[in-house]
Design a protein around this motif. Sequence first.
Motif, PDB file in Angstrom:
ATOM      1  N   GLU A   1       0.840  -1.188   0.000  1.00  0.00           N
ATOM      2  CA  GLU A   1       0.000   0.000   0.000  1.00  0.00           C
ATOM      3  C   GLU A   1       0.884   1.251   0.000  1.00  0.00           C
ATOM      4  OE1 GLU A   1       0.946  -0.886   4.260  1.00  0.00           O
ATOM      5  OE2 GLU A   1       0.593  -2.041   2.471  1.00  0.00           O
ATOM      6  N   ASP A   2       0.345   2.326  -0.514  1.00  0.00           N
ATOM      7  CA  ASP A   2       1.059   3.603  -0.564  1.00  0.00           C
ATOM      8  C   ASP A   2       0.866   4.316   0.771  1.00  0.00           C
ATOM      9  OD1 ASP A   2       1.659   6.423  -1.066  1.00  0.00           O
ATOM     10  OD2 ASP A   2       1.686   5.871  -3.188  1.00  0.00           O
ATOM     11  N   SER A   3       1.934   4.775   1.372  1.00  0.00           N
ATOM     12  CA  SER A   3       1.851   5.436   2.671  1.00  0.00           C
ATOM     13  C   SER A   3       1.013   6.716   2.617  1.00  0.00           C
ATOM     14  CB  SER A   3       3.247   5.750   3.214  1.00  0.00           C
ATOM     15  OG  SER A   3       3.925   6.649   2.362  1.00  0.00           O
ATOM     16  N   ARG A   4       0.898   7.337   1.444  1.00  0.00           N
ATOM     17  CA  ARG A   4       0.043   8.532   1.321  1.00  0.00           C
ATOM     18  C   ARG A   4      -1.421   8.161   1.524  1.00  0.00           C
ATOM     19  NH1 ARG A   4       2.330  10.482  -4.366  1.00  0.00           N
ATOM     20  NH2 ARG A   4       2.243   8.212  -4.576  1.00  0.00           N
ATOM     21  N   VAL A   5      -1.806   6.985   1.065  1.00  0.00           N
ATOM     22  CA  VAL A   5      -3.196   6.529   1.240  1.00  0.00           C
ATOM     23  C   VAL A   5      -3.465   6.227   2.707  1.00  0.00           C
ATOM     24  CG1 VAL A   5      -4.871   4.731   0.654  1.00  0.00           C
ATOM     25  CG2 VAL A   5      -3.353   5.651  -1.111  1.00  0.00           C
ATOM     26  N   THR A   6      -2.568   5.507   3.356  1.00  0.00           N
ATOM     27  CA  THR A   6      -2.781   5.188   4.765  1.00  0.00           C
ATOM     28  C   THR A   6      -2.753   6.454   5.629  1.00  0.00           C
ATOM     29  OG1 THR A   6      -0.431   4.649   5.077  1.00  0.00           O
ATOM     30  CG2 THR A   6      -1.925   2.824   4.564  1.00  0.00           C
ATOM     31  N   ARG A   7      -1.960   7.432   5.246  1.00  0.00           N
ATOM     32  CA  ARG A   7      -1.936   8.700   5.984  1.00  0.00           C
ATOM     33  C   ARG A   7      -3.274   9.432   5.858  1.00  0.00           C
ATOM     34  NH1 ARG A   7       2.660  11.753   3.921  1.00  0.00           N
ATOM     35  NH2 ARG A   7       2.865   9.840   3.570  1.00  0.00           N
ATOM     36  N   ILE A   8      -3.837   9.460   4.651  1.00  0.00           N
ATOM     37  CA  ILE A   8      -5.152  10.095   4.442  1.00  0.00           C
ATOM     38  C   ILE A   8      -6.198   9.404   5.306  1.00  0.00           C
ATOM     39  CG2 ILE A   8      -7.026  10.431   2.771  1.00  0.00           C
ATOM     40  CD1 ILE A   8      -4.775  10.757   0.628  1.00  0.00           C
ATOM     41  N   LEU A   9      -6.206   8.078   5.283  1.00  0.00           N
ATOM     42  CA  LEU A   9      -7.170   7.330   6.087  1.00  0.00           C
ATOM     43  C   LEU A   9      -6.979   7.623   7.574  1.00  0.00           C
ATOM     44  CD1 LEU A   9      -7.001   3.935   4.178  1.00  0.00           C
ATOM     45  CD2 LEU A   9      -8.917   5.547   4.151  1.00  0.00           C
ATOM     46  N   SER A  10      -5.757   7.607   8.032  1.00  0.00           N
ATOM     47  CA  SER A  10      -5.469   7.892   9.441  1.00  0.00           C
ATOM     48  C   SER A  10      -5.885   9.303   9.819  1.00  0.00           C
ATOM     49  CB  SER A  10      -3.976   7.710   9.729  1.00  0.00           C
ATOM     50  OG  SER A  10      -3.607   6.375   9.637  1.00  0.00           O
ATOM     51  N   ASP A  11      -5.544  10.265   8.981  1.00  0.00           N
ATOM     52  CA  ASP A  11      -5.881  11.662   9.264  1.00  0.00           C
ATOM     53  C   ASP A  11      -7.387  11.881   9.360  1.00  0.00           C
ATOM     54  OD1 ASP A  11      -3.190  12.264   9.274  1.00  0.00           O
ATOM     55  OD2 ASP A  11      -3.202  13.309   7.346  1.00  0.00           O
ATOM     56  N   LYS A  12      -8.155  11.086   8.631  1.00  0.00           N
ATOM     57  CA  LYS A  12      -9.618  11.203   8.644  1.00  0.00           C
ATOM     58  C   LYS A  12     -10.258  10.322   9.717  1.00  0.00           C
ATOM     59  CE  LYS A  12     -10.106  12.652   3.861  1.00  0.00           C
ATOM     60  NZ  LYS A  12     -10.657  13.966   4.190  1.00  0.00           N
ATOM     61  N   GLY A  13      -9.435   9.623  10.491  1.00  0.00           N
ATOM     62  CA  GLY A  13      -9.956   8.789  11.567  1.00  0.00           C
ATOM     63  C   GLY A  13     -10.627   7.512  11.101  1.00  0.00           C
ATOM     64  N   ILE A  14     -10.264   7.050   9.907  1.00  0.00           N
ATOM     65  CA  ILE A  14     -10.863   5.842   9.334  1.00  0.00           C
ATOM     66  C   ILE A  14     -10.038   4.627   9.748  1.00  0.00           C
ATOM     67  CG2 ILE A  14     -11.440   4.655   7.177  1.00  0.00           C
ATOM     68  CD1 ILE A  14     -11.657   7.554   5.954  1.00  0.00           C
ATOM     69  N   THR A  15     -10.699   3.637  10.316  1.00  0.00           N
ATOM     70  CA  THR A  15     -10.037   2.387  10.665  1.00  0.00           C
ATOM     71  C   THR A  15      -9.788   1.614   9.389  1.00  0.00           C
ATOM     72  OG1 THR A  15     -11.206   2.329  12.779  1.00  0.00           O
ATOM     73  CG2 THR A  15     -10.274   0.246  11.989  1.00  0.00           C
ATOM     74  N   PHE A  16      -8.551   1.178   9.177  1.00  0.00           N
ATOM     75  CA  PHE A  16      -8.270   0.428   7.952  1.00  0.00           C
ATOM     76  C   PHE A  16      -7.463  -0.822   8.264  1.00  0.00           C
ATOM     77  CE2 PHE A  16      -4.808   3.474   8.345  1.00  0.00           C
ATOM     78  CZ  PHE A  16      -3.674   2.721   8.056  1.00  0.00           C
ATOM     79  N   TYR A  17      -7.634  -1.781   7.370  1.00  0.00           N
ATOM     80  CA  TYR A  17      -6.963  -3.068   7.461  1.00  0.00           C
ATOM     81  C   TYR A  17      -6.231  -3.304   6.150  1.00  0.00           C
ATOM     82  CZ  TYR A  17     -10.314  -3.540  11.240  1.00  0.00           C
ATOM     83  OH  TYR A  17     -11.059  -3.328  12.369  1.00  0.00           O
TER      84      TYR A  17
END
Length: 67
Positions: free
Chosen positions: A31-47
């Motif tokens: 996965e691209d760290s930019r995508v996981t950062r966006i998800l984290s910044d928006k408070g979205i739980t991701f797997y």
Amino acid sequence: MHGAYNDGIESFITAVDPDYAVIFASYNNPEDSRVTRILSDKGITFYVTKDGSVEVKYEDGVLNVKQ
């Protein structure tokens, strides 16, 4: 979600406004760290599937996600 970044991904995530995200990735295609950062910044739980199987169940009005 496949975990790759593109110029429209943040707008897409904002429009969809998910509570959870599953990123399909592997050690050969991470996965691209930019995508996981966006998800984290928006408070979205991701797997991320490279970390193991993700099980999603919806029963009796309750969504359960586990990895």
